[in-house]
Write a protein that holds these residues in place. Structure first.
Motif, short mmCIF file in Angstrom:
data_model
loop_
_atom_site.label_atom_id
_atom_site.label_comp_id
_atom_site.label_asym_id
_atom_site.label_seq_id
_atom_site.Cartn_x
_atom_site.Cartn_y
_atom_site.Cartn_z
N UNK A 424 0.82 -1.20 0.00
CA UNK A 424 0.00 0.00 0.00
C UNK A 424 0.86 1.26 0.00
N UNK A 425 1.81 1.30 0.91
CA UNK A 425 2.68 2.47 1.00
C UNK A 425 3.49 2.65 -0.28
N UNK A 426 3.98 1.56 -0.84
CA UNK A 426 4.81 1.64 -2.05
C UNK A 426 4.00 2.23 -3.21
N UNK A 427 2.75 1.76 -3.38
CA UNK A 427 1.91 2.28 -4.47
C UNK A 427 1.63 3.77 -4.26
N UNK A 428 1.26 4.14 -3.03
CA UNK A 428 0.92 5.54 -2.75
C UNK A 428 2.14 6.44 -2.96
N UNK A 429 3.30 6.00 -2.49
CA UNK A 429 4.51 6.81 -2.64
C UNK A 429 4.92 6.92 -4.10
N UNK A 430 4.79 5.81 -4.84
CA UNK A 430 5.10 5.85 -6.28
C UNK A 430 4.23 6.89 -6.98
N UNK A 431 2.93 6.89 -6.70
CA UNK A 431 2.03 7.84 -7.32
C UNK A 431 2.35 9.27 -6.90
N UNK A 432 2.77 9.44 -5.64
CA UNK A 432 3.15 10.78 -5.17
C UNK A 432 4.36 11.30 -5.94
N UNK A 730 10.04 4.38 -9.35
CA UNK A 730 9.53 5.67 -9.83
C UNK A 730 10.60 6.40 -10.63
N UNK A 731 11.83 6.36 -10.16
CA UNK A 731 12.93 7.03 -10.88
C UNK A 731 13.09 6.45 -12.28
N UNK A 732 13.13 5.13 -12.40
CA UNK A 732 13.34 4.49 -13.69
C UNK A 732 12.21 4.78 -14.67
N UNK A 733 10.96 4.64 -14.21
CA UNK A 733 9.82 4.84 -15.11
C UNK A 733 9.63 6.30 -15.49
#
Length: 786
Positions: A424-432, A730-733
């Motif tokens: 959950x945290x990973x998805x939310x942080x990625x979107x942030x 997130x950095x790579x994408x």
């Protein structure tokens, strides 16, 4: 049995109203995002499906090499279409060529400025236009036309208008042959109001049908056998290269199925386009649904600590594991169904706002049987997938231990729950992180220097020969009335470079074909009107007769040519040597997302019919524009005065990026909200289970601050682990996404520091309320309940 399962499910849902409300709210938000995204995605894939020849229509695209860089565009010359229609009849059928036009149409006292085509070939037949009245075949006879249903109603008040006439641009009379149905909104040709015969265009532009260098037209054709495409492209390329050599042309045949979603080209090859945003929102929807499902699973398994005795009793009276699993799945599907109904209501309420953001007309298809079928399958699938793990988990309890209240969840259960929280945290942080970078890139591009002052600058989009002929008189009149500060007559608007040409040469660049540069024709007032920034030299002036062979270049051209001072080189074109009299700061005249085209500005090169005004800042804009319109109509009473503010036209180039920013911001906010709701409910439930532990710790001397730290630290660590998972991904994408932008930001470590601290802060705030509440509770109340 099903009736019993439903009663049990409803009873259990009512027993824990907070958890139930959060579960259903989280699922409904997830469904809302998924539903809205799916409607938008289906809209994108539905483009042009109204055309019967959808699978076999192709557009000829021209790739040219400009300054060692390949560029692909829609514009092609008339001779190409003529060659295809005459020499390739076996491979290509229904060849059509069009050029966009905007004309003043008048009937009686009604007049409108609307967009249409001059068309050659079989446009109507190729794109399967549907007749309302009359013959809607592509007109071939001079002074005839076909019009759309909506234009017929606007101009003539009826669609039964065959044989009636429309006045074009105040002088030409056109006879109406037919009326065609309006082209749907999700079509490339949406808004097409009329079609004129190409013979009339040729009458006004003699010789254009013989010039391979006049690439102002769009060419289409029907190709039934896709296997012919590679060979046909090569043959057309070879023909083109024998007639136009300076840009090393290549022909690409682009299928209609890719016009909307695969409209981006790089180095002469298709490089995607809008499809990247389709996939982006599809994955975001999946992630948010995953968040909602994780909430459901976490809360259901956590709640199992309170349902142990219930499960033990059911097992002891003979209910087998399969029946228990079925009961839990019914409860899960019931929750999902409630969430979906709420999502339908939310989607219906939000769609008008979403339509404004996306500039579309999305609606929930309540009349479609397929919609209900897919909805049922979706509810069933998500209900089973979301409820399967807790069902298996709960039904596996030992009934004896459960009845004694000595269930041992074990480390595996807690670790699984922690793993899901990390996801959950990973998805939310990625979107942030992704949303932050999208917003930063948007603002970085919007703040790009444009080389002129766009405020109070107006482009007059409707003009006429009478206006151009009397422009100087009109200009002086507008200035004397203090309506404007300055005005200019040019070949292009400052924000719209529409022509590039080859054959330019200079000292040190003596190639046979010459080089490609952007071309503007301006007057002496243009620099003052748009407020150029001169880096070297001066503006054109009527005081210098030699300025007729002078040229002003931009920074990009100076760098391209190697110009170090104004006396170092001359620019040559068509055997004429032009003296460089000035160098200006790069003027952003094309897409703000691409590099600046080396551009040359001449006094006398192309026809001038575009008017730009610099309004008087001290006057009321609405009243000023009315007064200016009156002055224009003095010189041409039939003119429909249309105008556009330059800064607003520039802002339109960011509409897609603004849409992406808005939607990703909304979806990210919802993802964070879903995560916080789930975390809040989970912490509340698990803290309730630890009441006795907290009470004993307080009795033994633990402080409130110490207990707060104890309860918060675990979730802060989970947030940190989620950040470490999300940040590199997130950095790579996002680095891949930014590669499509010439003018782009660099990804700084501060982005990750800011989002990481924000995520920790959100977690701390979410957990703290329950942690403080538990720490401040009276230990006597928790220790004496039995």
């Amino acid at each position: 049995m099903i009736k019993l399962f439903l009663k049990t499910a409803l009873r259990n849902l009512k027993r824990n109203p907070l958890n139930t409300a959060i579960n259903i709210l989280g699922l409904s938000l997830g469904f809302t995002v998924a539903l809205v995204s799916t409607l938008w995605i289906l809209k994108q894939f539905s483009f042009n499906h109204n055309h019967e020849n959808y699978d076999s229509i192709y557009q000829a695209m021209l790739t040219g090499t400009f300054n060692n860089e390949k560029s692909t565009g829609h514009s092609t010359p008339v001779p190409l279409a003529k060659v295809i229609a005459s020499d390739f009849t076996n491979e290509v059928q229904d060849v059509a060529l069009v050029t966009n036009e905007s004309n003043n149409l008048k009937v009686g006292d009604k007049k409108f400025n609307v967009d249409g085509f001059y068309a050659m070939g079989k446009f109507s037949e190729l794109f399967s236009l549907k007749s309302v009245h009359g013959d809607i075949s592509t007109p071939t006879a001079a002074s005839t036309m076909i019009i759309s249903e909506s234009l017929a109603n606007r101009l003539l008040g009826s669609t039964d208008v065959i044989g009636k006439t429309i006045q074009l641009n105040g002088k030409e009379q056109y006879n109406i042959l037919g009326v065609f149905e309006d082209i749907p909104e999700n079509s490339t040709f949406q808004g097409l109001a009329y079609i004129l015969p190409f013979v009339d265009y040729l009458h006004k532009n003699e010789g254009v049908d013989e010039r391979w260098s006049n690439c102002f037209f769009r060419t289409y054709g029907r190709i039934e056998n896709p296997q012919n495409i590679p060979g046909l492209e090569q043959k057309l390329t070879n023909i083109f290269r024998t007639n136009l050599t300076d840009i090393n042309p290549e022909i690409l045949l682009h299928p209609m199925s890719k016009w909307n979603l695969y409209d981006s080209f790089k180095n002469g090859k298709n490089a995607g386009g809008q499809i990247q945003y389709v996939w982006m929102f599809a994955w975001i929807s999946i992630f948010i649904l995953l968040l909602a499902s994780i909430n459901f699973i976490n809360l259901s398994t956590a709640r199992s600590l309170k349902r142990g005795k219930e499960i033990g009793i059911l097992k002891s009276i003979g209910v087998n594991r399969r029946q228990l699993i079925a009961g839990f799945l019914v409860e899960s599907i019931l929750s999902v169904s409630c969430a979906f109904l709420i999502a339908l209501i939310l989607s219906t309420l939000l769609l008008p706002w979403i339509n404004t953001i996306t500039n579309t007309a999305l609606r929930v298809p309540f009349t479609s049987i397929q919609f209900y079928l897919y909805s049922f399958l979706g509810i069933l699938s998500i209900g089973v997938l979301a409820g399967l793990y807790p069902a298996l988990f709960l039904s596996s309890f030992n009934p004896i231990l459960a009845l004694k209240g000595k269930m041992n969840i074990g480390k595996r259960g807690f670790n699984a729950r922690k793993g899901m929280v990390i996801v959950q945290f990973a998805i939310s942080i990625f979107l942030m992180i992704a949303t932050y970078l999208v917003i930063k890139q948007l603002h970085y591009t919007k703040d790009r220097p444009i080389g002129y002052k766009s405020s109070n600058l107006v482009n007059i989009t409707s003009s006429s020969p009478l206006i151009s002929k009397n422009f100087e008189i009109l200009r002086k009149e507008l200035i004397s009335q203090r309506l404007i500060q300055e005005a200019s007559l040019t070949s292009n608007f400052v924000n719209n470079l529409t022509l590039t040409g080859g054959g330019f040469s200079w000292q040190g660049n003596e190639t046979k074909e010459g080089s490609i540069m952007g071309i503007f024709t301006i007057d002496e007032n243009f620099a003052k009107t748009v407020q150029w920034n001169f880096l070297k030299g001066r503006n054109f002036s009527k005081d210098f007769k030699t300025d007729s062979t002078g040229v002003i270049i931009n920074e990009a051209a100076a760098k391209f040519m190697g110009v170090t001072d104004l006396t170092s080189k001359q620019l040559s074109k068509r055997g004429i040597n032009y003296t460089i009299i000035g160098i200006i700061q790069n003027t952003l005249s094309e897409s703000p997302f691409k590099s600046i085209t080396p551009t040359a500005y001449f006094l006398d090169f192309l026809p001038k019919n575009k008017i730009t005004l610099r309004l008087n800042e001290q006057q009321d804009i609405s009243q000023t524009m009315k007064a200016i319109a009156q002055q224009f109509n003095r010189f041409d009473p039939d003119l429909i005065f249309d105008y556009a503010f330059t800064d607003k036209e520039y802002a339109k180039q960011f509409e897609q990026m603004e849409m992406i920013k808005s939607l990703t911001s909304i979806f990210t906010g919802l993802a964070i909200l879903i995560s916080c709701l789930g975390l809040y409910a989970l912490v509340a439930f698990l803290t309730k289970q630890r009441e006795k532990e907290i009470g004993i710790r307080k009795v033994l001397g633990a402080s409130e601050v110490g207990l707060w730290k104890l309860l918060c630290t675990e979730y802060l660590w989970l947030t940190l682990i989620g950040f470490l998972v999300a940040a590199p991904l997130a950095y790579l994408l996002m680095e891949i996404w930014l590669e499509d932008y010439v003018y782009r930001i660099s990804i700084s470590w501060t982005v990750f520091a800011l989002t990481g601290l924000t995520a920790l802060g959100i977690t701390l705030i979410t957990v703290s309320y329950q942690a403080i509440k538990a720490a401040l509770a009276n230990p006597i109340d928790s220790l004496r309940d039995e």
